[in-house]
Enzyme design. Structure first.
Site, PDB file in Angstrom:
ATOM      1  N   GLU A 146      10.312  13.877   0.156  1.00 17.36           N
ATOM      2  CA  GLU A 146       9.293  14.633   0.451  1.00 17.36           C
ATOM      3  C   GLU A 146       9.274  15.389   1.604  1.00 17.36           C
ATOM      4  OE1 GLU A 146       5.104  13.423   0.484  1.00 17.36           O
ATOM      5  OE2 GLU A 146       4.609  15.077  -0.649  1.00 17.36           O
ATOM      6  N   MET A 171       5.781   6.502   1.892  1.00 16.12           N
ATOM      7  CA  MET A 171       6.277   7.562   0.980  1.00 16.12           C
ATOM      8  C   MET A 171       5.661   7.181  -0.737  1.00 16.12           C
ATOM      9  SD  MET A 171       7.049  10.505   0.373  1.00 16.12           S
ATOM     10  CE  MET A 171       7.042  11.123  -1.408  1.00 16.12           C
ATOM     11  N   ASN A 217       6.850   7.480  -3.439  1.00 14.99           N
ATOM     12  CA  ASN A 217       7.833   7.707  -4.562  1.00 14.99           C
ATOM     13  C   ASN A 217       7.284   6.866  -5.918  1.00 14.99           C
ATOM     14  OD1 ASN A 217       9.896   8.749  -2.531  1.00 14.99           O
ATOM     15  ND2 ASN A 217       9.627   6.540  -1.973  1.00 14.99           N
ATOM     16  N   GLU A 240      -1.168   5.019  -0.799  1.00 14.98           N
ATOM     17  CA  GLU A 240       0.024   5.444  -1.755  1.00 14.98           C
ATOM     18  C   GLU A 240      -0.050   4.968  -3.194  1.00 14.98           C
ATOM     19  OE1 GLU A 240       2.427   7.161  -0.037  1.00 14.98           O
ATOM     20  OE2 GLU A 240       1.401   6.695   1.876  1.00 14.98           O
ATOM     21  N   HIS A 298      -1.790   7.837  -5.157  1.00 17.18           N
ATOM     22  CA  HIS A 298      -0.716   8.866  -5.358  1.00 17.18           C
ATOM     23  C   HIS A 298       0.177   8.553  -6.698  1.00 17.18           C
ATOM     24  CE1 HIS A 298      -0.624  11.538  -2.092  1.00 17.18           C
ATOM     25  NE2 HIS A 298      -0.093  10.449  -1.112  1.00 17.18           N
ATOM     26  N   GLU A 309      -2.909  14.888  -0.854  1.00 18.92           N
ATOM     27  CA  GLU A 309      -2.991  13.925   0.266  1.00 18.92           C
ATOM     28  C   GLU A 309      -4.797  13.929   0.518  1.00 18.92           C
ATOM     29  OE1 GLU A 309      -1.110  12.228   1.311  1.00 18.92           O
ATOM     30  OE2 GLU A 309       0.860  13.108   0.702  1.00 18.92           O
TER      31      GLU A 309
HETATM   32 ZN   LIG Z   1      -0.221  10.675   1.122  1.00 11.81          ZN
END
Ligand SMILES: [Zn+2]
Length: 882
Positions: free
Chosen positions: A156, A290, A292, A325, A328, A347
């Site tokens: 990203e 991150m 993923n 995270e 997400h 975000e």
């Molecule tokens: Zn984030």
């Protein structure tokens, strides 16, 4: 899949004009033509850890909507050795890389029909150290101290194309099957479980199961000499993976992840869709993570917790980062924003959801306040709401939703506006709609868009459908307009009149905007939270309030607006200050200081409030005050007024420290140790000789007795020691920093080194940024840190300019535009602004221009503010010291 709209939708669509429509693949912004779509990738990658290169190949199944002559996809810094379509090799001249556009153009042998096709590519590339694409990290192994190497990926926003040619825009979802060929001693981890493993003589080929349909930026590959611990939660295998010898420090993270998974399965109403979830600790850097899908990467200090040596703050950060995270995994991975102009959807939402979840499981942590005001710099992960509001009041701000046309702009979008303003808007909406209605809207949104992409309009639609309230009318003002309102309160008899205007700092005559403001308020006779939607420029609050009763707006600091009270209302609030919560007091402090910055109130307005609130040892109150005192202290570095100001500020804080003391008292509340740390750092910064001596003597004992500085105070005490370090103590801090294997502790030592104000030590500190004794990501931010804390921005700027090429080579995609400006951003000297502008003209890429403008505006503001504050500061000091 789009869902059908309910009856009330039509009602609202008539009365609001929206710039943005719901998700539609064909009209989603981006560089790549939409007539060709990948559906399945099979990628094989074989890294060479000696040469730090890799060889790769892939087969991509494609669907053509129309006949095609040309394929356009993304690639950068890859060598393409062969390409074939449906088994027919393309000649060399049919393969063209466009480096500046990061595109790979493949001319097909003839016009090929609409329908299914198969592209095959062979390629090679480099493994880098700055965390873009496929990268390596070197580290010392726990227990053996041997030098080791691991591999990771960071794709990203736009760096998957550095590992394999691909349709690297979020709306081009596809299934991915990854195969990695690696030395036999390395363990490979990706989004999905291992499907097959073949051992060769020296190498091992690991093939992972096929992912569900997802965006390319969410693919992950990590490989190293790993250990792991695991558990099962709701049928999902959870693992914490770390380099050998460190996995057990993932115990707290593993336990937290289990709770969080259960909570999100319920909240989102759609179960976590992959068979496993790995949390992977990458040694070295600090702070980042991150999301993923199924394989979240974290810098070690955001995942590993050592009960003996880690601070409570690290523990809280770990929980918060995991919660962010993991949110997400649904909001971002299962349902993905269509394009980077909607990054806030990912975000802002994950920030809000992470805070809500953290607060749910840890109510004593005061999570919302933790997200509101800054604590000591860089220790806390994530952005703060007040920092976002400060940035959003300037001419250099931007709307939450902003057009993104280049890779560099996508990289720059990860800022406080996207995260924190985004989170605040979601929080305001939740409180406006009610907790359960809002959750039902989110459930509907997820259910309706699984394995697909969305725009902000899709979210408003789901919330409108479920609530029956005009979300699509209220919300776009907050996401599509820059800035936020100031609500002015005036009292006439028993009438309360409210007027809104755009709040601006260092920005004369800004364009006027209007918002629909979901206000909340408390009154002295009705101390329960009430709501009122301020739709127009002005309105009266629908209550009658006795003229001698106090009124407080923006309850618990939950809204994203500021409030200015008329004189009499302000006096009434001050009279009731003891009845207000910590969050409400912090909210008053934040706004009072902002009004001083905006030149709407004198400095004395803020300090009159400070004197009333520094009584109850409330952490967030102190953090706001200490942050402001530190700001003033930095602003007047080298100025004749500084010593008198420091004395004034020490007097304000000193009695609090006398109460709190150096050592924990039996049974004291958990937050007390944070307050102790904040006061030590604050008073140390203000040149308090007793604090400095106390920090030094504890550091002297620390070498032989690690208990001399408890984990919760290490960052603060070492910070003070570093600030006033002489050559000898600088060397000692450096030795300790080199020696420790703990990422967390290493951070404290190097921050201490980068706080040293003796200019004779500056060359030594700055040289570390060029060496490889720190991981790349950490070395890169040492200089900006030093520029702020070492108080000699001119030395840092000179050094930075001289070594810019080497320093920029250490930046990741997010740092590349902001690095040079960050070296002078906190200066209050006009000539630094000029120097930066001149330098940018000749030596920085165009993509840095927004960051340069932000830094120049910040410096100019500081120059102006300093001159404005100086006489006020003098008279304030005189009035306090008769
Ligand atoms: Zn984030």
């Amino acid at each position: 899949m789009r869902f059908l709209v309910g009856g009330c939708y039509f009602l609202f669509v008539v009365c609001c004009v929206r710039a943005e429509g719901k998700f539609d693949f064909a009209t989603t912004p981006g560089k790549l033509p939409k007539e060709v779509r990948p559906t399945d990738y099979a990628i094989r990658v074989e890294p060479d850890l000696e040469k730090l290169t890799f060889a790769g190949s892939e087969t991509v199944k494609l669907h053509f909507d129309k006949p095609q002559r040309l394929l356009v996809l993304n690639a950068i810094e890859l060598e393409i050795s062969s390409a074939a379509i449906d088994g027919t090799n393309l000649p060399r001249k049919a393969i063209a890389l466009n480096a500046s556009e990061q595109l790979l153009n493949l001319t097909l042998p003839n016009e090929m029909a609409a329908g299914e096709h198969e592209l095959t590519l062979s390629f090679s590339g480099k493994i880098n150290s700055q965390g873009q694409g496929l990268y390596f990290a070197r580290y010392q192994e726990q227990g053996t101290n041997e030098k080791k190497i691991m591999l990771g990926t960071q794709f990203e926003a736009t760096d998957a194309r550095r590992m394999f040619p691909c349709w690297d825009e979020p709306s081009f979802r596809a299934r991915f099957q990854l195969t990695a060929v690696l030395p036999r001693n390395l363990i490979a981890v990706s989004n999905m479980p291992i499907e097959d493993e073949k051992e060769g003589q020296n190498k091992k080929e690991t093939r992972f199961a096929i992912t569900p349909s997802m965006s390319s930026y969410l693919l992950v590959l990590c490989a190293g000499e790993f250990d792991s611990i695991e558990s099962t939660q709701s049928g999902i295998k959870l693992r914490v993976i770390a380099t050998k010898g460190k996995a057990e420090m993932g115990r707290y993270a593993l336990e937290s992840a289990g709770k969080i998974l259960r909570y999100y399965n319920d909240y989102f109403g759609t179960a976590y869709p992959l068979p496993k979830l790995d949390l992977i600790a990458v040694p070295g850097g600090f702070g980042g993570a991150m999301e993923n899908w199924g394989g979240i990467t974290y810098y070690e200090s955001a995942l590993l917790f050592d009960p003996k040596n880690s601070s409570s703050e690290t523990k809280q950060d770990i929980f918060a980062v995991i919660a962010h995270e993991m949110a997400h995994q649904w909001f971002g991975d299962l349902v993905t924003m269509a394009w980077w102009d909607n990054l806030w959807l990912n975000e802002g939402f994950a920030s809000w959801m992470g805070s809500k979840c953290t607060d749910h499981f840890n109510p004593t942590w005061n999570e919302w306040l933790r997200r509101s005001v800054p604590r000591s710099p860089t220790r806390r992960v994530g952005f703060k709401k007040d920092t976002a509001m400060q940035a959003d009041a300037r001419s250099t701000s931007h709307p939450v939703q902003q057009p993104i046309t280049s890779e560099a702009q996508a990289g720059s979008a990860f800022d406080e506006i996207t995260y924190q303003k985004g989170q605040s808007i979601i929080r305001m909406l939740e409180s406006f709609l009610g907790e359960s209605v809002f959750r039902d809207g989110i459930r509907k949104y997820i259910r309706s868009h699984v394995y697909s992409n969305t725009t902000t309009a899709d979210l408003w639609q789901a919330l409108t459908d479920v609530s029956g309230k005009p979300v699509g009318e209220i919300a776009p003002g907050w996401t599509e307009q820059t800035a936020f309102p100031l609500v002015r309160v005036e009292r006439h008899g028993d009438t309360v009149s409210l007027t809104q205007e755009r709040f601006a700092v260092h920005f004369p005559n800004p364009p006027a905007f209007r918002w629909q403001v979901p206000l909340t308020y408390l009154t002295e006779d009705q101390p329960v939270t009430n709501g009122f939607l301020l739709r127009d420029q002005s309105a009266n609050l629908p209550i009658e309030l006795s003229p001698d009763h106090a009124l407080k707006l923006n309850v618990a600091d939950a809204g994203y607006y500021r409030v200015e009270y008329d004189e009499s209302s302000w006096k009434l609030i001050l009279g009731q200050i003891d009845r207000l919560s910590e969050a409400d007091r912090v909210n008053l402090l934040i706004d009072a200081w902002a009004l001083v910055e905006a030149n709407r109130k004198p400095l004395s307005h803020y300090f009159a409030l400070v004197k009333l609130v520094l009584r109850d040892d409330q952490l967030a109150v102190y953090d706001q005050v200490i942050d402001t005192l530190s700001f003033i202290n930095r602003l007047f570095a080298g100025d004749p007024v500084r010593p008198a100001f420091q004395q004034f500020a020490r007097l304000l804080l000193g009695s609090s420290f006398d109460r709190v003391g150096w050592d924990p008292k039996p049974g004291e509340p958990g937050q007390r140790s944070f307050l102790r740390g904040s006061l030590i750092r604050g008073l140390g910064l203000l040149n308090d000789s007793e604090i400095i001596a106390g920090c030094r003597s504890r550091f002297d004992q620390f070498a032989s007795d690690p208990n001399a500085i408890p984990p919760d105070l290490r960052a603060d005490i070492l910070g003070v020691v570093g600030r006033y370090a002489d050559s000898q103590s600088w060397e000692k801090l450096h030795r300790f920093g080199l020696k420790t294997n703990s990422t967390e502790e290493k951070q404290f030592y190097y921050e201490a080194l980068a706080s040293a104000i003796d200019p004779r030590l500056a060359p030594r500190t700055m040289a570390i940024a060029l060496s490889d004794e720190l991981p790349t990501s950490r070395a890169a931010i040492l200089l900006p840190y030093f520029a702020i804390h070492g108080e000699h921005p001119e030395l840092v700027w000179e050094f930075g300019r001289t070594h810019m090429k080497e320093l920029l080579a250490k930046q990741d995609a997010l740092g590349i535009n902001s690095f040079a400006p960050s070296l002078v951003m906190f200066s209050s000297s006009a000539k630094d602004a000029e120097a930066l502008q001149n330098y940018a003209k000749t030596s920085l890429p165009d993509s840095s221009s927004k960051e340069v403008a932000k830094a120049v505006d910040e410096i100019e503001f500081r120059v102006e503010f300093k001159e404005r504050l100086r006489p006020q500061l003098k008279s304030l000091i005189e009035s306090q010291n008769p």
